[in-house]
Design a protein around this motif. Sequence first.
Motif, PDB file in Angstrom:
ATOM      1  N   TYR B 116     -24.080 -43.449 -48.217  1.00 24.27           N
ATOM      2  CA  TYR B 116     -23.061 -42.491 -47.764  1.00 24.27           C
ATOM      3  C   TYR B 116     -22.275 -41.891 -48.924  1.00 24.27           C
ATOM      4  O   TYR B 116     -21.320 -41.153 -48.718  1.00 24.27           O
ATOM      5  N   GLY B 117     -22.694 -42.175 -50.149  1.00 19.79           N
ATOM      6  CA  GLY B 117     -22.045 -41.576 -51.313  1.00 19.79           C
ATOM      7  C   GLY B 117     -20.556 -41.863 -51.350  1.00 19.79           C
ATOM      8  O   GLY B 117     -19.728 -40.978 -51.612  1.00 19.79           O
ATOM      9  N   CYS B 118     -20.171 -43.090 -51.083  1.00 17.77           N
ATOM     10  CA  CYS B 118     -18.750 -43.420 -50.947  1.00 17.77           C
ATOM     11  C   CYS B 118     -18.020 -43.415 -52.288  1.00 17.77           C
ATOM     12  O   CYS B 118     -18.580 -43.751 -53.323  1.00 17.77           O
ATOM     13  N   ASP B 119     -16.750 -43.028 -52.210  1.00 20.39           N
ATOM     14  CA  ASP B 119     -15.848 -43.159 -53.352  1.00 20.39           C
ATOM     15  C   ASP B 119     -15.261 -44.568 -53.266  1.00 20.39           C
ATOM     16  O   ASP B 119     -14.545 -44.893 -52.317  1.00 20.39           O
ATOM     17  N   LEU B 120     -15.575 -45.417 -54.251  1.00 20.76           N
ATOM     18  CA  LEU B 120     -15.170 -46.827 -54.184  1.00 20.76           C
ATOM     19  C   LEU B 120     -13.659 -46.982 -54.136  1.00 20.76           C
ATOM     20  O   LEU B 120     -13.144 -47.970 -53.648  1.00 20.76           O
ATOM     21  N   ASN B 121     -12.940 -45.994 -54.692  1.00 20.39           N
ATOM     22  CA  ASN B 121     -11.487 -46.117 -54.750  1.00 20.39           C
ATOM     23  C   ASN B 121     -10.787 -45.041 -53.933  1.00 20.39           C
ATOM     24  O   ASN B 121      -9.688 -44.610 -54.254  1.00 20.39           O
ATOM     25  N   ALA B 122     -11.453 -44.609 -52.852  1.00 19.00           N
ATOM     26  CA  ALA B 122     -10.871 -43.551 -52.023  1.00 19.00           C
ATOM     27  C   ALA B 122      -9.512 -43.962 -51.468  1.00 19.00           C
ATOM     28  O   ALA B 122      -8.612 -43.145 -51.347  1.00 19.00           O
ATOM     29  N   TYR B 123      -9.374 -45.213 -51.116  1.00 21.22           N
ATOM     30  CA  TYR B 123      -8.110 -45.697 -50.555  1.00 21.22           C
ATOM     31  C   TYR B 123      -7.628 -46.891 -51.370  1.00 21.22           C
ATOM     32  O   TYR B 123      -7.954 -48.033 -51.064  1.00 21.22           O
ATOM     33  N   ALA B 124      -6.906 -46.613 -52.438  1.00 21.08           N
ATOM     34  CA  ALA B 124      -6.405 -47.714 -53.258  1.00 21.08           C
ATOM     35  C   ALA B 124      -5.169 -48.285 -52.576  1.00 21.08           C
ATOM     36  O   ALA B 124      -4.402 -47.560 -51.970  1.00 21.08           O
ATOM     37  N   GLY B 125      -4.980 -49.593 -52.652  1.00 21.76           N
ATOM     38  CA  GLY B 125      -3.792 -50.189 -52.047  1.00 21.76           C
ATOM     39  C   GLY B 125      -3.840 -51.692 -52.140  1.00 21.76           C
ATOM     40  O   GLY B 125      -4.634 -52.252 -52.891  1.00 21.76           O
ATOM     41  N   GLU B 126      -2.992 -52.304 -51.338  1.00 21.67           N
ATOM     42  CA  GLU B 126      -2.897 -53.762 -51.364  1.00 21.67           C
ATOM     43  C   GLU B 126      -4.197 -54.386 -50.843  1.00 21.67           C
ATOM     44  O   GLU B 126      -4.892 -53.783 -50.031  1.00 21.67           O
ATOM     45  N   GLN B 127      -4.502 -55.601 -51.313  1.00 29.24           N
ATOM     46  CA  GLN B 127      -5.653 -56.327 -50.783  1.00 29.24           C
ATOM     47  C   GLN B 127      -5.172 -57.617 -50.132  1.00 29.24           C
ATOM     48  O   GLN B 127      -4.203 -58.220 -50.589  1.00 29.24           O
ATOM     49  N   THR B 128      -5.841 -58.030 -49.063  1.00 32.07           N
ATOM     50  CA  THR B 128      -5.463 -59.271 -48.390  1.00 32.07           C
ATOM     51  C   THR B 128      -5.604 -60.428 -49.372  1.00 32.07           C
ATOM     52  O   THR B 128      -6.670 -60.598 -49.964  1.00 32.07           O
ATOM     53  N   PRO B 129      -4.516 -61.205 -49.578  1.00 33.06           N
ATOM     54  CA  PRO B 129      -4.625 -62.295 -50.541  1.00 33.06           C
ATOM     55  C   PRO B 129      -5.607 -63.369 -50.064  1.00 33.06           C
ATOM     56  O   PRO B 129      -5.696 -63.622 -48.861  1.00 33.06           O
ATOM     57  N   SER B 130      -6.344 -63.962 -50.986  1.00 32.37           N
ATOM     58  CA  SER B 130      -7.280 -65.027 -50.613  1.00 32.37           C
ATOM     59  C   SER B 130      -7.541 -65.936 -51.797  1.00 32.37           C
ATOM     60  O   SER B 130      -7.277 -65.576 -52.942  1.00 32.37           O
ATOM     61  N   VAL B 140     -19.830 -71.836 -51.617  1.00 31.13           N
ATOM     62  CA  VAL B 140     -18.640 -71.189 -52.144  1.00 31.13           C
ATOM     63  C   VAL B 140     -18.248 -70.069 -51.182  1.00 31.13           C
ATOM     64  O   VAL B 140     -19.086 -69.250 -50.799  1.00 31.13           O
ATOM     65  N   ARG B 141     -16.980 -70.085 -50.765  1.00 26.18           N
ATOM     66  CA  ARG B 141     -16.478 -69.044 -49.873  1.00 26.18           C
ATOM     67  C   ARG B 141     -15.484 -68.194 -50.640  1.00 26.18           C
ATOM     68  O   ARG B 141     -14.461 -68.698 -51.091  1.00 26.18           O
ATOM     69  N   ASP B 142     -15.812 -66.911 -50.801  1.00 28.52           N
ATOM     70  CA  ASP B 142     -14.915 -66.009 -51.514  1.00 28.52           C
ATOM     71  C   ASP B 142     -14.498 -64.893 -50.562  1.00 28.52           C
ATOM     72  O   ASP B 142     -15.194 -63.880 -50.422  1.00 28.52           O
ATOM     73  N   ASN B 143     -13.339 -65.090 -49.929  1.00 30.29           N
ATOM     74  CA  ASN B 143     -12.907 -64.129 -48.910  1.00 30.29           C
ATOM     75  C   ASN B 143     -12.549 -62.761 -49.484  1.00 30.29           C
ATOM     76  O   ASN B 143     -12.409 -61.804 -48.730  1.00 30.29           O
ATOM     77  N   CYS B 146     -15.203 -60.681 -48.337  1.00 28.45           N
ATOM     78  CA  CYS B 146     -15.489 -60.743 -46.896  1.00 28.45           C
ATOM     79  C   CYS B 146     -15.149 -59.404 -46.242  1.00 28.45           C
ATOM     80  O   CYS B 146     -14.118 -58.808 -46.530  1.00 28.45           O
ATOM     81  N   VAL B 147     -16.028 -58.942 -45.342  1.00 29.53           N
ATOM     82  CA  VAL B 147     -15.761 -57.686 -44.630  1.00 29.53           C
ATOM     83  C   VAL B 147     -15.376 -57.942 -43.174  1.00 29.53           C
ATOM     84  O   VAL B 147     -15.314 -57.011 -42.367  1.00 29.53           O
ATOM     85  N   LEU B 148     -15.136 -59.201 -42.825  1.00 30.95           N
ATOM     86  CA  LEU B 148     -14.697 -59.593 -41.478  1.00 30.95           C
ATOM     87  C   LEU B 148     -15.681 -59.189 -40.376  1.00 30.95           C
ATOM     88  O   LEU B 148     -15.294 -58.895 -39.260  1.00 30.95           O
ATOM     89  N   GLY B 177     -11.876 -68.432 -41.811  1.00 34.24           N
ATOM     90  CA  GLY B 177     -11.555 -69.700 -42.450  1.00 34.24           C
ATOM     91  C   GLY B 177     -11.657 -70.854 -41.484  1.00 34.24           C
ATOM     92  O   GLY B 177     -12.153 -70.715 -40.368  1.00 34.24           O
ATOM     93  N   CYS B 178     -11.168 -71.997 -41.955  1.00 36.45           N
ATOM     94  CA  CYS B 178     -11.218 -73.219 -41.159  1.00 36.45           C
ATOM     95  C   CYS B 178      -9.849 -73.445 -40.524  1.00 36.45           C
ATOM     96  O   CYS B 178      -8.840 -72.931 -41.003  1.00 36.45           O
ATOM     97  N   ALA B 179      -9.822 -74.249 -39.466  1.00 36.59           N
ATOM     98  CA  ALA B 179      -8.571 -74.515 -38.766  1.00 36.59           C
ATOM     99  C   ALA B 179      -7.529 -75.068 -39.731  1.00 36.59           C
ATOM    100  O   ALA B 179      -7.843 -75.872 -40.608  1.00 36.59           O
ATOM    101  N   PHE B 180      -6.296 -74.628 -39.572  1.00 35.15           N
ATOM    102  CA  PHE B 180      -5.165 -75.067 -40.396  1.00 35.15           C
ATOM    103  C   PHE B 180      -5.399 -74.804 -41.882  1.00 35.15           C
ATOM    104  O   PHE B 180      -4.939 -75.555 -42.730  1.00 35.15           O
ATOM    105  N   ASP B 181      -6.154 -73.714 -42.153  1.00 34.48           N
ATOM    106  CA  ASP B 181      -6.434 -73.305 -43.534  1.00 34.48           C
ATOM    107  C   ASP B 181      -7.015 -74.430 -44.372  1.00 34.48           C
ATOM    108  O   ASP B 181      -6.827 -74.475 -45.584  1.00 34.48           O
TER     109      ASP B 181
END
Lengths: 164, 577
Positions: B116-130, B140-143, B146-148, B177-181
């Motif tokens: 789709y010829g995407c612009d990787l930085n079309a929407y710059a902003g905060e990222q969900t902390p993980s 190894v789990r690297d959230n 993750c694209v949910l 994630g797992c229950a109770f983080d």
Amino acid sequence: MKKNTTIPFDGTPEQEQQLRAVLSKLKNVPGGLMPAMQQAQDIYGYLPKEVQVIIAEELGVSLAEVYGIATFYAQFALYPKGQYKVAVCLGTACYVKGSGEIFDELSKQLNIANGEVTPDKRFSLDATRCIGCCGLAPVMTINDEVYGKITAKDVAGILAKYQA
Amino acid sequence: MINLKINNIPVSVEAGTTILEAAKQIGIKIPTLCYMKEINEIGACRVCVVEVKGARSLVAACVYPVNEGMEVFTDTPAVRKARKTTIELILSNHNKSCLSCDRNMNCELQALSYEYGCDLNAYAGEQTPSEIDISTDYLVRDNSKCVLCRRCVATCKSIQHVAVIGTMNRGFNTSIGCAFDADLAETSCAACGQCINVCPTGALTEKSEIDNVRAALADPSKTVIVGTAPAVRAALGEEFGYPIGTNVEGKMVSSLRLLGFDKIFDVNFTADLTILEESHEFIERVQAGEHLPLITSCSPGWIRFMEYYYPELIPNISSCKSPQQMFGACVKTYYAEKMGIDPKDIYVVSVMPCVAKKFEKNRADQAAAGVQDVDAVLTTRELAKMIKANGVIFNQLPDGEFDAPLGEYTGAGVIFGATGGVMEAALRTAVEVITGEKLDSVEFEAVRGTQGIKEATYKVGDLEVSVAVASGLENARAICEQIKNGTCKYQFIEIMGCPGGCVNGGGQPIQSSFVRRNTDIRALRAKVLYEIDANSKVRKSHENTVVDTLYKEYFGKPGSHKAHEVLHTSYVKREKY
């Protein structure tokens, strides 16, 4: 993100008996998980791990599922409420007047995150939606006491009134 | 039948068919990200949107059923724009360290971004902390990647019935994630790794041991010995462009030689050895009439699952170590003695289609020579990565041969990699040992195939032996429940943790969800193993001449005291919470 407080579980055998009675009725009811969690919260006031494990085992679902629901809906609490329930309004009017900073200051001073309780169970902290007194923005409440037009600098003094 | 038009082309499909499936019939692949047929049909990612004439908005093709007279357009400017925006929004919350990501060039999000010829930085902003979860030996789990899509969650719940991962919190803070983080290591995860195989990105990977293996290979004081599991040769080729279902055993051996291993043996050899021990154990239990049914112990994912969920079955589980562990144990006892090498100076590497093997090697009671039986486990994927990184031109290699003595195997050993293979191999030996007569046919067709549960009854001498074969933990659970409630009629049960057995293990090459839903990968890879078996001169484990020598020179006979010391192990009850 890791939750940073742990509160020892102090459920009674009577509460567990009540819970198990509720669960035995909802065991084979489709969609029984939500009402089970709601009634469990009525019994305990919140949904600690010990209670969620019983729900998961009795209803044959995984703990991750129960926890997922408990963290999705704002109605469920993972921690008991404190003797003093601190609430900060993060509604639009309060927020533009700086209630975010007040919340952050409270979180720092009490060393707990949103929805948590201090280990001595004295204070719990909640971010709330608009509480309907925008004229006083930014607003925080402690139990029935309302504190309006405050700044982050006022937080320490207000909390001091509730220390032993 | 329902008649509709897709991109003005008429098509007739059964009622209930989705637009996605209907489009495939006319040769159109509508892109997807969260969709897994029958497992995860939630219409969440919105990458599959299409235009339907008269509809108020774009619809999700993966869940939208066709209607009579419907007109669908899969590639209009509005559709392309919506898909591109959606992908760019996903990218805005994605750790784009693609260049050195494990899934570089084999990532569904990367492929979509390119298409789709995407612009990787079309929407710059905060990222969900993980935080990265490295708590286990195997995963190894690297959230941050993750694209949910929830494909892992659905697999863990619906296919494996384990459900230790779920969707937590809501809105911008939503995470898997797992229950109770909790860390994954604190949960009752079976370690099957099926979640890795369905992850579209690099959020889930095995815990790599490549660096440890490289260090051992560079250490002149170490004799580094490698053994390969049956299923690896049936899938490794996929990493080098061969069609699914290509046997690359010879090239695999040659590449291991070029990587610098001192000896290249085959875990198929200890698969044969497992059969001798396990069929002996079975005959003993039948004669004593106790601890039946006997259940196989080759699959460490199944064993871990059993230890958490059905620990009361521990007495029923074969005490045989898995072929991987028997391999390490034989190398560090028998072979070390024979060659006069101190077992401490031997570094055993196994190449496995599995991530649970990484956990298994660190289990207690797996150290026959006083040192850990197996030192490092590489998945099929990790081996491919090493081969590529070492500049080995895999496709041009001549076919190599395993070293003697622990490289000899029979047709019975190689079919261990497919569901039903262990059962068939065991029956070939048990029947001949019990009856003392040669089998007319060594093929036990009823236990073959990719169905989740298979059963058969065989007449063995005067005995009626009822057997069952289950693969995938949902099916394992069904069998365990039968044993628990007293309705189990089997004497011998094979259980594999992964659906289809090791050929579909959590360490195998990753195929996209499109390939997975349109190809029976398990059957194609299993076919390789059954072909090797059919073409083998020797097809019964007890006719493996090296196994025979091993008993003569070292163990005495199956089930001997020495065999128990080296080749058997024990299990523990584990707490779920």
